[in-house]
Design a protein around this motif. Structure first.
Motif, PDB file in Angstrom:
ATOM      1  N   ASN A   1       0.405  -1.573   0.380  1.00  0.00           N
ATOM      2  CA  ASN A   1      -0.229  -0.076   0.078  1.00  0.00           C
ATOM      3  C   ASN A   1       0.673   0.697  -0.056  1.00  0.00           C
ATOM      4  OD1 ASN A   1      -1.768  -1.583  -0.400  1.00  0.00           O
ATOM      5  ND2 ASN A   1      -2.171  -1.586   2.359  1.00  0.00           N
TER       6      ASN A   1
ATOM      7  N   ALA B   1      -7.019  -2.605   2.550  1.00  0.00           N
ATOM      8  CA  ALA B   1      -7.172  -1.142   2.613  1.00  0.00           C
ATOM      9  C   ALA B   1      -6.479  -0.079   1.877  1.00  0.00           C
ATOM     10  CB  ALA B   1      -5.769  -0.762   4.710  1.00  0.00           C
ATOM     11  N   GLY B   2      -5.069  -0.834   0.944  1.00  0.00           N
ATOM     12  CA  GLY B   2      -5.379  -0.022  -0.009  1.00  0.00           C
ATOM     13  C   GLY B   2      -5.730   0.996  -1.053  1.00  0.00           C
TER      14      GLY B   2
ATOM     15  N   THR C   1      -9.675   5.416   0.657  1.00  0.00           N
ATOM     16  CA  THR C   1      -9.758   5.525   2.046  1.00  0.00           C
ATOM     17  C   THR C   1     -10.961   5.805   2.590  1.00  0.00           C
ATOM     18  OG1 THR C   1      -9.334   8.133   1.591  1.00  0.00           O
ATOM     19  CG2 THR C   1      -7.752   6.729   1.285  1.00  0.00           C
TER      20      THR C   1
ATOM     21  N   GLU D   1     -12.244   8.968   2.959  1.00  0.00           N
ATOM     22  CA  GLU D   1     -12.404   9.412   2.549  1.00  0.00           C
ATOM     23  C   GLU D   1     -12.711   9.299   1.095  1.00  0.00           C
ATOM     24  OE1 GLU D   1      -9.502   9.714   4.359  1.00  0.00           O
ATOM     25  OE2 GLU D   1     -10.871   9.945   6.274  1.00  0.00           O
ATOM     26  N   LYS D   2     -11.481   8.583   0.545  1.00  0.00           N
ATOM     27  CA  LYS D   2     -12.117   8.968  -1.449  1.00  0.00           C
ATOM     28  C   LYS D   2     -11.611   7.574  -1.284  1.00  0.00           C
ATOM     29  CE  LYS D   2      -9.765  10.843  -4.975  1.00  0.00           C
ATOM     30  NZ  LYS D   2      -9.282   9.875  -5.761  1.00  0.00           N
ATOM     31  N   PRO D   3     -13.626   6.655  -0.831  1.00  0.00           N
ATOM     32  CA  PRO D   3     -12.808   5.081  -1.195  1.00  0.00           C
ATOM     33  C   PRO D   3     -13.224   4.862  -2.390  1.00  0.00           C
ATOM     34  CG  PRO D   3     -15.084   5.441  -0.333  1.00  0.00           C
ATOM     35  CD  PRO D   3     -14.467   7.302  -0.338  1.00  0.00           C
TER      36      PRO D   3
END
Ligand code: FES
Ligand code: FES
Length: 154
Positions: free
Chosen positions: A9, A76-77, A80, A82-84
């Motif tokens: 990641n 997970a990488g 996020t 906030e920005k899936p």
């Protein structure tokens, strides 16, 4: 035992490990990433899938020494909070997840497909996802989510 540095990641991680140890164990036990799951340990279910240089691989049968020069990306990488990734958004919007154990494999495999094919047909989606297992039988919802994500990436 050997010192092995992994790029996971986007970050380097150096671990002491038997070179034959599965990448899955390094990710979960040494690096603390629990998104790839141990399902069968035999490349049969896909729960352990990660990306290796953009390709989906089954980390339960991938020796850790074989990936030292590669870029590993886990669920997970992929995005996020906030920005899936569009697939992560689509899974929530389609309410796909039941127990959740298999989801890592489906999303990582579908993400590699959507990187390669912008508007996959139903048959292309089914081909890419063949061999993955969901004991909660969420397959119809998974199809909806992959198609929704493809439209979002449109
Ligand atoms: S745990 Fe790797 S394919 Fe099942
Ligand atoms: S959601 Fe439970 S195994 Fe797939």
């Amino acid at each position: 035992m050997a010192k092995i540095t992994l790029d996971v990641n986007g970050k380097p991680h150096t671990i002491d490990a038997d070179p034959d140890m599965p990448l899955l164990y390094a990710l979960r036990n040494d690096i603390g990433l629990n998104n790839p799951k141990f399902g069968c340990g035999l490349a049969q279910c896909g729960a352990c899938t990660v990306h290796l240089n953009g390709q989906p691989v089954r980390s339960c049968i991938t020796p850790v020494s074989a990936v030292a020069d590669a870029k590993v990306v886990t669920l997970a990488g992929l995005g996020t909070p906030e920005k899936p990734h569009p697939l992560q958004t689509a899974y929530i919007e389609e309410q796909v997840t039941q127990c959740g154990y298999c989801i890592n494999g489906w999303i990582m495999t579908a993400a590699a497909l959507l990187d390669r094919v912008k508007k996959p047909t139903d048959d292309q989606i089914k081909d890419a996802l063949t061999g993955l297992k969901c004991r909660c039988a969420t397959h119809m919802a998974i199809m909806r989510a992959v198609k929704r994500a493809a439209a979002m990436m449109g």
